[in-house]
Design a protein around this motif. Structure first.
Motif, PDB file in Angstrom:
ATOM      1  N   LEU A   1     -15.099 -27.447  17.591  1.00 43.07           N
ATOM      2  CA  LEU A   1     -15.306 -26.534  16.363  1.00 43.07           C
ATOM      3  C   LEU A   1     -17.006 -26.868  16.212  1.00 43.07           C
ATOM      4  O   LEU A   1     -17.089 -28.080  15.726  1.00 43.07           O
ATOM      5  N   PRO A   2     -17.510 -25.855  16.103  1.00 49.54           N
ATOM      6  CA  PRO A   2     -18.823 -25.907  15.438  1.00 49.54           C
ATOM      7  C   PRO A   2     -18.960 -26.607  14.165  1.00 49.54           C
ATOM      8  O   PRO A   2     -17.894 -26.554  13.290  1.00 49.54           O
ATOM      9  N   GLY A   3     -19.869 -27.711  14.056  1.00 47.74           N
ATOM     10  CA  GLY A   3     -19.945 -28.337  12.897  1.00 47.74           C
ATOM     11  C   GLY A   3     -19.145 -29.727  12.939  1.00 47.74           C
ATOM     12  O   GLY A   3     -19.584 -30.816  12.242  1.00 47.74           O
ATOM     13  N   SER A   4     -18.243 -29.765  14.065  1.00 45.51           N
ATOM     14  CA  SER A   4     -17.333 -31.105  13.992  1.00 45.51           C
ATOM     15  C   SER A   4     -18.065 -32.192  14.891  1.00 45.51           C
ATOM     16  O   SER A   4     -19.097 -31.974  15.376  1.00 45.51           O
TER      17      SER A   4
ATOM     18  N   PRO B   1     -18.837 -34.007  17.950  1.00 43.08           N
ATOM     19  CA  PRO B   1     -18.380 -33.612  19.442  1.00 43.08           C
ATOM     20  C   PRO B   1     -17.360 -34.797  19.777  1.00 43.08           C
ATOM     21  O   PRO B   1     -16.282 -34.484  20.336  1.00 43.08           O
ATOM     22  N   GLY B   2     -17.632 -35.879  19.673  1.00 43.34           N
ATOM     23  CA  GLY B   2     -16.696 -37.115  20.273  1.00 43.34           C
ATOM     24  C   GLY B   2     -15.347 -37.121  19.526  1.00 43.34           C
ATOM     25  O   GLY B   2     -14.301 -37.849  19.907  1.00 43.34           O
ATOM     26  N   PHE B   3     -15.224 -36.134  18.392  1.00 38.00           N
ATOM     27  CA  PHE B   3     -13.670 -36.241  17.992  1.00 38.00           C
ATOM     28  C   PHE B   3     -12.821 -35.188  18.286  1.00 38.00           C
ATOM     29  O   PHE B   3     -11.698 -35.249  17.779  1.00 38.00           O
ATOM     30  N   LEU B   4     -13.206 -34.394  19.429  1.00 34.04           N
ATOM     31  CA  LEU B   4     -12.367 -33.372  19.994  1.00 34.04           C
ATOM     32  C   LEU B   4     -11.528 -32.666  18.855  1.00 34.04           C
ATOM     33  O   LEU B   4     -10.393 -32.554  18.978  1.00 34.04           O
ATOM     34  N   VAL B   5     -12.445 -32.041  17.794  1.00 34.32           N
ATOM     35  CA  VAL B   5     -11.765 -31.184  16.811  1.00 34.32           C
ATOM     36  C   VAL B   5     -11.662 -29.775  17.462  1.00 34.32           C
ATOM     37  O   VAL B   5     -12.746 -29.155  17.679  1.00 34.32           O
ATOM     38  N   GLN B   6     -10.454 -29.241  17.389  1.00 32.85           N
ATOM     39  CA  GLN B   6     -10.471 -27.671  17.651  1.00 32.85           C
ATOM     40  C   GLN B   6      -9.347 -27.089  16.856  1.00 32.85           C
ATOM     41  O   GLN B   6      -8.501 -27.963  16.254  1.00 32.85           O
TER      42      GLN B   6
ATOM     43  N   ILE C   1      -2.077 -35.431  16.019  1.00 35.97           N
ATOM     44  CA  ILE C   1      -2.943 -34.890  14.795  1.00 35.97           C
ATOM     45  C   ILE C   1      -4.277 -34.848  14.739  1.00 35.97           C
ATOM     46  O   ILE C   1      -4.788 -35.695  15.414  1.00 35.97           O
ATOM     47  N   ASN C   2      -4.700 -33.750  14.442  1.00 38.35           N
ATOM     48  CA  ASN C   2      -6.384 -33.543  14.269  1.00 38.35           C
ATOM     49  C   ASN C   2      -7.274 -33.583  15.532  1.00 38.35           C
ATOM     50  O   ASN C   2      -8.568 -33.611  15.827  1.00 38.35           O
ATOM     51  N   VAL C   3      -6.671 -33.674  16.839  1.00 45.83           N
ATOM     52  CA  VAL C   3      -7.480 -33.935  18.052  1.00 45.83           C
ATOM     53  C   VAL C   3      -6.749 -33.084  19.070  1.00 45.83           C
ATOM     54  O   VAL C   3      -5.347 -32.879  19.318  1.00 45.83           O
ATOM     55  N   LEU C   4      -7.618 -32.203  19.763  1.00 51.52           N
ATOM     56  CA  LEU C   4      -7.135 -31.200  20.937  1.00 51.52           C
ATOM     57  C   LEU C   4      -5.987 -30.480  20.366  1.00 51.52           C
ATOM     58  O   LEU C   4      -6.193 -29.768  19.216  1.00 51.52           O
ATOM     59  N   GLN C   5      -4.916 -30.193  21.171  1.00 51.12           N
ATOM     60  CA  GLN C   5      -3.924 -29.203  20.844  1.00 51.12           C
ATOM     61  C   GLN C   5      -2.798 -29.969  19.945  1.00 51.12           C
ATOM     62  O   GLN C   5      -1.722 -30.219  20.190  1.00 51.12           O
ATOM     63  N   ALA C   6      -3.265 -29.879  18.691  1.00 48.28           N
ATOM     64  CA  ALA C   6      -2.536 -30.877  17.726  1.00 48.28           C
ATOM     65  C   ALA C   6      -1.173 -30.020  17.108  1.00 48.28           C
ATOM     66  O   ALA C   6      -1.470 -28.892  16.795  1.00 48.28           O
TER      67      ALA C   6
END
Ligand code: AHR
Length: 561
Positions: free
Chosen positions: A373-376, A378-383, A416-421
């Motif tokens: 997600l823009p602004g997240s 990158p290594g946290f894999l937020v989507q 939780i909070n990572v990839l397809q959560a």
């Protein structure tokens, strides 16, 4: 499949007529002023209205048949497993806030997250990774003094180790799930892993058991599943199949579970690293491990072969998780359906060496992997997680159920909070994703008996991408109730479903459906109920079940007898 043209359903025509009447009234007023420009505008508008009221394709009719007297394999509840890695805010903030937090918690574990997960009846959780597992040293995460270290795989951030072995098992206890531990083969030693298992499972008064007791847990823990390495062909040490096999044999032999309750029926199942795709590199890997298994001796064993497959289309992940259209919807779903061929390919190799299907294929990392997600970080894999992900989840769960004889475990990435959560959190806020609701709807399939459904799925094509229009699975639970899950993949057309039922005296049917206005509709902290299941009506009469499916929807029907 026959396609018929008709008019849109009455309610949508009614709304359209109302909207058109409002526009007409505004322009009539202007027309009375008599300007030629306004007149020509009015003429164009009338044409536009006529065009939009033109007939469109009606609900597609789909005939299905289910014979409950011909059951298949058990749909193992473990295919609904989860994966929680020390990655981004998957564990810290997602599960663990610490007992001093203002966020309501029990011994540091978020109460809201626990309550939400309990409703999913999560069977097992894979932990601590992922790539993280091959750099994890369990001793740093026990006792009153934790070692602060780094997480080089995922952003190089501080790893405080405040969430360690005891906290993980407490979390599992709170949600009612079993432990799937992934041991460190890449940078650890067999001795380190063996001592971890002794620490966890022995009931005898060894020094390690006494340390466990001193740390608050005198009784031995249960460890249901043991993953021996993670992606050992890549982040887990870039091993060749032969090198990995030598490690597998050593870990399988020496990493023992001593829990007296797990010596007989509830034995810990050992899962070997398996393939990460369908190319020859992966088929050769599966061949090597399965061939070795076929001739294994008493001194080592395995019960599962792991497989990782993300829906990503191309690396690095570049598809947006929100703000996309029907083309990206079709592309991602087309790609996710390749899971079926991938399972079939590796199952065929496994069948050669294990025709009795003793070894489970364990899809312990799967899901949609998109651009961060823009602004997240990158290594946290937020989507974000959209209606598309709900459909993606249903299609994959259906594939796993259709291969229930071989696929007996799967872990979506990540909880939780990572990839397809399942769940997204932001400090004290929590929102349940569309994927969460699919898991909730599918709870009745846990340990149900697979019942084949036959139907002509038909197709829909968008921008040259053709997909099956409909997908469905059925299962019979222990109480004899029949459950039917149907996905209408088509983003625009409803489907009229008629099911012929045999082997069951269907008296009534009820259900719920998950859909939303757009393929990329999401739930947010501010608007959490855009994609939530709603009741849907279904009729069971004279051996027939009828219902209508909304476009882009997942529907669950219970058939009572
Ligand atoms: O789920 C994220 C990562 O994907 C895991 O750590 C790794 O096993 C896989 O490559």
């Amino acid at each position: 499949m026959a396609q018929k043209l008709a008019f849109r359903p009455f309610r949508s025509i009614q709304c359209q007529i109302l909207r058109q009447a409002q526009v007409r009234r505004t322009f009539l007023f202007a027309l009375q002023a008599g300007s030629p420009l306004v007149r020509s505008l009015f003429a164009s508008l009338t044409l536009l209205i006529v065009a939009t009221a033109a007939p469109v394709a009606a609900a597609q009719k789909v005939q299905m048949s289910i014979d409950v007297s011909k059951p298949g394999a058990k749909i193992d509840r473990n295919i609904f497993g989860q994966f929680a890695e020390h990655l981004g805010h998957g564990v810290y903030e997602g599960i663990w806030v610490g007992s001093d937090s203002k966020i309501p918690n029990t011994r540091g574990i978020r109460n809201d997250v626990v309550a939400a997960l309990k409703a999913l009846k999560v069977p097992d959780v894979r932990w601590p990774g992922g790539c993280f597992a091959d750099e994890y040293h369990w001793r740093k995460g026990i006792g009153p003094q934790r070692t602060v270290t780094l997480n080089p795989n995922w952003g190089g951030v501080i790893e405080p180790n405040t969430f360690g072995t005891h906290e993980f098992l407490d979390f599992l206890d709170q949600i009612g799930a079993e432990a799937y531990l992934s041991v460190n083969v890449g940078s650890g030693t067999p001795q380190e892993a063996a001592e971890w298992l002794e620490y966890l499972t022995t009931a005898q008064p060894t020094t390690l058991a006494k340390e466990r007791a001193a740390n608050g847990h005198p009784a031995p823990y249960k460890v249901a599943f043991l993953g021996i390495g993670n992606e050992s062909w890549d982040c887990g040490g870039n091993m060749t199949p032969d090198y990995y096999l030598s490690q597998l044999k050593i870990y399988s032999r020496f990493v023992r579970n001593f829990n007296p309750a797990q010596q007989d029926k509830q034995q810990m199942l050992k899962i070997a690293v398996g393939p990460g795709g369908g190319e020859s590199r992966w088929t050769e890997w599966t061949e090597a491990i399965m061939k070795a298994y076929q001739s294994h001796t008493w001194s080592w064993d395995m019960n599962g072969l792991s497989m990782h497959s993300y829906t990503v289309v191309k690396w690095p992940p570049s598809y947006a998780s929100v703000g996309f259209g029907e083309k990206e919807y079709a592309q991602i779903l087309k790609s996710t359906m390749e899971m079926n061929d991938l399972i079939a390919k590796h199952s065929a190799i496994m069948d050669k060496y294990d025709p009795e299907k003793k070894i489970a294929l364990v899809v312990d990392e799967w899901g949609g992997w998109y651009a961060p997600l823009p602004g997240s970080t990158p290594g946290f894999l937020v989507q974000q997680n959209s209606l598309r992900d709900a459909i993606l989840a249903a299609l994959n769960l259906n594939i796993f159920a259709q291969h229930a004889d071989r696929v007996r475990m799967a872990n979506i990435a990540q909880m939780i909070n990572v990839l397809q959560a399942m769940i997204l959190t932001d400090k004290e806020k929590m929102v349940l994703t569309p994927t969460y609701y699919v898991y909730k709807m599918y709870v009745p399939f846990q340990d149900a008996t697979f019942v084949p459904v036959t139907f002509d799925a038909g197709t829909f094509t968008h921008d040259g991408i053709t997909l099956p229009r409909i997908d469905a699975i059925a299962g019979k639970d222990k109480a004899g109730k029949l459950w039917l899950a149907i996905t209408n993949v088509d983003p625009n057309q409803p489907a009229e479903i008629k099911v012929s039922l045999a082997g069951i005296n269907a008296k009534s049917a009820s259900g719920e459906t998950l859909t939303a206005p757009k393929v990329d509709s999401v739930n947010t902290f501010d608007v959490p109920n855009t994609v939530v299941p709603k009741p849907v009506s279904a009729k069971a009469q004279d051996g027939k079940l009828t219902l209508e499916l909304a476009p882009k929807s997942v529907t669950l029907i219970a058939v009572e007898q």
